[in-house]
Design a protein around this motif. Sequence first.
Motif, PDB file in Angstrom:
ATOM      1  N   GLU A 268      16.858 -28.221   4.414  1.00 10.87           N
ATOM      2  CA  GLU A 268      18.066 -27.394   4.355  1.00 10.87           C
ATOM      3  C   GLU A 268      18.022 -26.447   3.164  1.00 10.87           C
ATOM      4  OE1 GLU A 268      22.031 -28.945   5.324  1.00 10.87           O
ATOM      5  OE2 GLU A 268      21.057 -30.885   5.633  1.00 10.87           O
ATOM      6  N   LEU A 269      17.616 -26.946   2.011  1.00 17.96           N
ATOM      7  CA  LEU A 269      17.523 -26.093   0.823  1.00 17.96           C
ATOM      8  C   LEU A 269      16.517 -24.970   1.039  1.00 17.96           C
ATOM      9  CD1 LEU A 269      17.584 -28.792  -2.007  1.00 17.96           C
ATOM     10  CD2 LEU A 269      19.370 -27.124  -1.486  1.00 17.96           C
ATOM     11  N   TYR A 270      15.408 -25.283   1.681  1.00 18.06           N
ATOM     12  CA  TYR A 270      14.389 -24.277   1.964  1.00 18.06           C
ATOM     13  C   TYR A 270      14.951 -23.192   2.886  1.00 18.06           C
ATOM     14  CZ  TYR A 270      10.147 -22.228   3.993  1.00 18.06           C
ATOM     15  OH  TYR A 270       9.192 -21.350   4.441  1.00 18.06           O
ATOM     16  N   MET A 271      15.676 -23.590   3.932  1.00 14.99           N
ATOM     17  CA  MET A 271      16.239 -22.629   4.865  1.00 14.99           C
ATOM     18  C   MET A 271      17.272 -21.741   4.180  1.00 14.99           C
ATOM     19  SD  MET A 271      14.507 -23.281   7.562  1.00 14.99           S
ATOM     20  CE  MET A 271      15.333 -22.432   8.902  1.00 14.99           C
ATOM     21  N   LYS A 272      18.080 -22.313   3.286  1.00 11.48           N
ATOM     22  CA  LYS A 272      19.069 -21.513   2.559  1.00 11.48           C
ATOM     23  C   LYS A 272      18.381 -20.497   1.657  1.00 11.48           C
ATOM     24  CE  LYS A 272      22.461 -23.810   4.323  1.00 11.48           C
ATOM     25  NZ  LYS A 272      21.633 -24.661   5.193  1.00 11.48           N
ATOM     26  N   ASN A 273      17.295 -20.908   1.023  1.00 10.80           N
ATOM     27  CA  ASN A 273      16.549 -19.972   0.172  1.00 10.80           C
ATOM     28  C   ASN A 273      15.945 -18.840   0.996  1.00 10.80           C
ATOM     29  OD1 ASN A 273      16.453 -20.525  -2.758  1.00 10.80           O
ATOM     30  ND2 ASN A 273      15.787 -22.560  -2.114  1.00 10.80           N
ATOM     31  N   CYS A 274      15.469 -19.154   2.198  1.00  7.29           N
ATOM     32  CA  CYS A 274      14.927 -18.112   3.076  1.00  7.29           C
ATOM     33  C   CYS A 274      16.012 -17.113   3.454  1.00  7.29           C
ATOM     34  CB  CYS A 274      14.337 -18.745   4.341  1.00  7.29           C
ATOM     35  SG  CYS A 274      12.777 -19.629   4.074  1.00  7.29           S
ATOM     36  N   GLN A 275      17.206 -17.614   3.763  1.00 10.75           N
ATOM     37  CA  GLN A 275      18.324 -16.730   4.093  1.00 10.75           C
ATOM     38  C   GLN A 275      18.705 -15.869   2.898  1.00 10.75           C
ATOM     39  OE1 GLN A 275      21.112 -19.746   5.447  1.00 10.75           O
ATOM     40  NE2 GLN A 275      20.796 -19.156   7.570  1.00 10.75           N
ATOM     41  N   LEU A 276      18.663 -16.463   1.712  1.00 10.02           N
ATOM     42  CA  LEU A 276      19.006 -15.723   0.502  1.00 10.02           C
ATOM     43  C   LEU A 276      18.019 -14.590   0.254  1.00 10.02           C
ATOM     44  CD1 LEU A 276      20.743 -15.387  -1.992  1.00 10.02           C
ATOM     45  CD2 LEU A 276      19.381 -17.141  -3.125  1.00 10.02           C
ATOM     46  N   ARG A 277      16.728 -14.860   0.477  1.00  5.95           N
ATOM     47  CA  ARG A 277      15.729 -13.807   0.302  1.00  5.95           C
ATOM     48  C   ARG A 277      15.938 -12.672   1.298  1.00  5.95           C
ATOM     49  NH1 ARG A 277      12.208 -18.258  -0.724  1.00  5.95           N
ATOM     50  NH2 ARG A 277      11.528 -18.305   1.455  1.00  5.95           N
ATOM     51  N   GLU A 278      16.382 -13.033   2.504  1.00  2.58           N
ATOM     52  CA  GLU A 278      16.654 -12.008   3.510  1.00  2.58           C
ATOM     53  C   GLU A 278      17.815 -11.111   3.072  1.00  2.58           C
ATOM     54  OE1 GLU A 278      18.352 -11.692   8.084  1.00  2.58           O
ATOM     55  OE2 GLU A 278      17.474 -13.576   7.383  1.00  2.58           O
ATOM     56  N   GLN A 279      18.877 -11.720   2.517  1.00  2.57           N
ATOM     57  CA  GLN A 279      20.008 -10.931   2.035  1.00  2.57           C
ATOM     58  C   GLN A 279      19.582 -10.018   0.882  1.00  2.57           C
ATOM     59  OE1 GLN A 279      22.362 -11.500   4.173  1.00  2.57           O
ATOM     60  NE2 GLN A 279      21.215 -13.285   4.850  1.00  2.57           N
ATOM     61  N   ALA A 280      18.734 -10.555  -0.006  1.00  3.54           N
ATOM     62  CA  ALA A 280      18.267  -9.760  -1.133  1.00  3.54           C
ATOM     63  C   ALA A 280      17.432  -8.573  -0.664  1.00  3.54           C
ATOM     64  CB  ALA A 280      17.448 -10.633  -2.090  1.00  3.54           C
ATOM     65  N   ALA A 281      16.610  -8.777   0.368  1.00  7.44           N
ATOM     66  CA  ALA A 281      15.781  -7.689   0.898  1.00  7.44           C
ATOM     67  C   ALA A 281      16.657  -6.592   1.511  1.00  7.44           C
ATOM     68  CB  ALA A 281      14.804  -8.237   1.935  1.00  7.44           C
ATOM     69  N   LEU A 282      17.705  -6.996   2.244  1.00  9.93           N
ATOM     70  CA  LEU A 282      18.618  -6.022   2.828  1.00  9.93           C
ATOM     71  C   LEU A 282      19.362  -5.256   1.744  1.00  9.93           C
ATOM     72  CD1 LEU A 282      20.097  -8.076   5.802  1.00  9.93           C
ATOM     73  CD2 LEU A 282      18.672  -6.041   5.971  1.00  9.93           C
ATOM     74  N   LEU A 283      19.725  -5.959   0.680  1.00  9.62           N
ATOM     75  CA  LEU A 283      20.424  -5.305  -0.428  1.00  9.62           C
ATOM     76  C   LEU A 283      19.529  -4.281  -1.113  1.00  9.62           C
ATOM     77  CD1 LEU A 283      22.896  -5.053  -2.201  1.00  9.62           C
ATOM     78  CD2 LEU A 283      22.105  -7.009  -3.531  1.00  9.62           C
ATOM     79  N   ARG A 284      18.256  -4.626  -1.276  1.00 12.22           N
ATOM     80  CA  ARG A 284      17.319  -3.670  -1.890  1.00 12.22           C
ATOM     81  C   ARG A 284      17.184  -2.427  -1.025  1.00 12.22           C
ATOM     82  NH1 ARG A 284      14.449  -8.354  -3.422  1.00 12.22           N
ATOM     83  NH2 ARG A 284      13.154  -8.243  -1.557  1.00 12.22           N
ATOM     84  N   LEU A 285      17.129  -2.625   0.287  1.00 12.39           N
ATOM     85  CA  LEU A 285      17.050  -1.476   1.199  1.00 12.39           C
ATOM     86  C   LEU A 285      18.269  -0.583   1.043  1.00 12.39           C
ATOM     87  CD1 LEU A 285      15.685  -3.089   4.507  1.00 12.39           C
ATOM     88  CD2 LEU A 285      14.498  -1.467   3.020  1.00 12.39           C
TER      89      LEU A 285
END
Length: 226
Positions: free
Chosen positions: A124-141
């Motif tokens: 679960e922690l791993y999946m949450k971190n993956c989602q967080l990285r996705e949000q960060a990538a969208l924010l950078r865009l």
Amino acid sequence: MVQKAKILLVDDRPENLLALEAILSALDQTLVRASSGEEALKALLTDDFAVILLDVQMPGMDGFETAAHIKRRERTRDIPIIFLTAINHGPHHTFRGYAAGAVDYISKPFDPWVLRAKVSVFVELYMKNCQLREQAALLRLQLEGGGKAGVDGGGKEQSAGLLAELSARLAAVEEQAEALSKQLDDESADAAAVATAAHLERKLTGLRRALDALEPGVGGASSMPS
């Protein structure tokens, strides 16, 4: 479709690997076998794993040595390791496991329900971190395209739409992270899992602040540090 997490199972005995697969199959994640420390290190070169279940006693490179190699690599040093052992030489032996970087140390025979529960927390922690990285990538865009978006007439509408989508996705991750933290908020929870969850919440808070700064009337991108 949400991508499944990978769990690395390391044991030199095929029957032990088969037993671990039977116990963890209910988690519906991708289980990867390794029959030696060398094979495990090879798998870690190309794939990302949520957690590693590592047998201590193996011919050649044992579990302690394998863990030491894992912790020395930049790519793999933060992957949680759960040691599995059929022997128990007392506190000194257990301390050696934690000193090698394990988040947990379980003696065989172990309770299948307990092992599955511990592994599920790290998944679960791993999946949450993956989602967080996705949000960060969208924010950078959004940040990178912010200047160009203001040039044409539809830029503001497009920017507002992306911000709304980012905010909604982040809210979903925040809600899941809060639920996970409550699940870990008891004396029986692993200290490493609690610390990882707290680290995830701090990242989410920082990302929310950055996203809020982009909202119209809050200061816009100009208020962001360069």
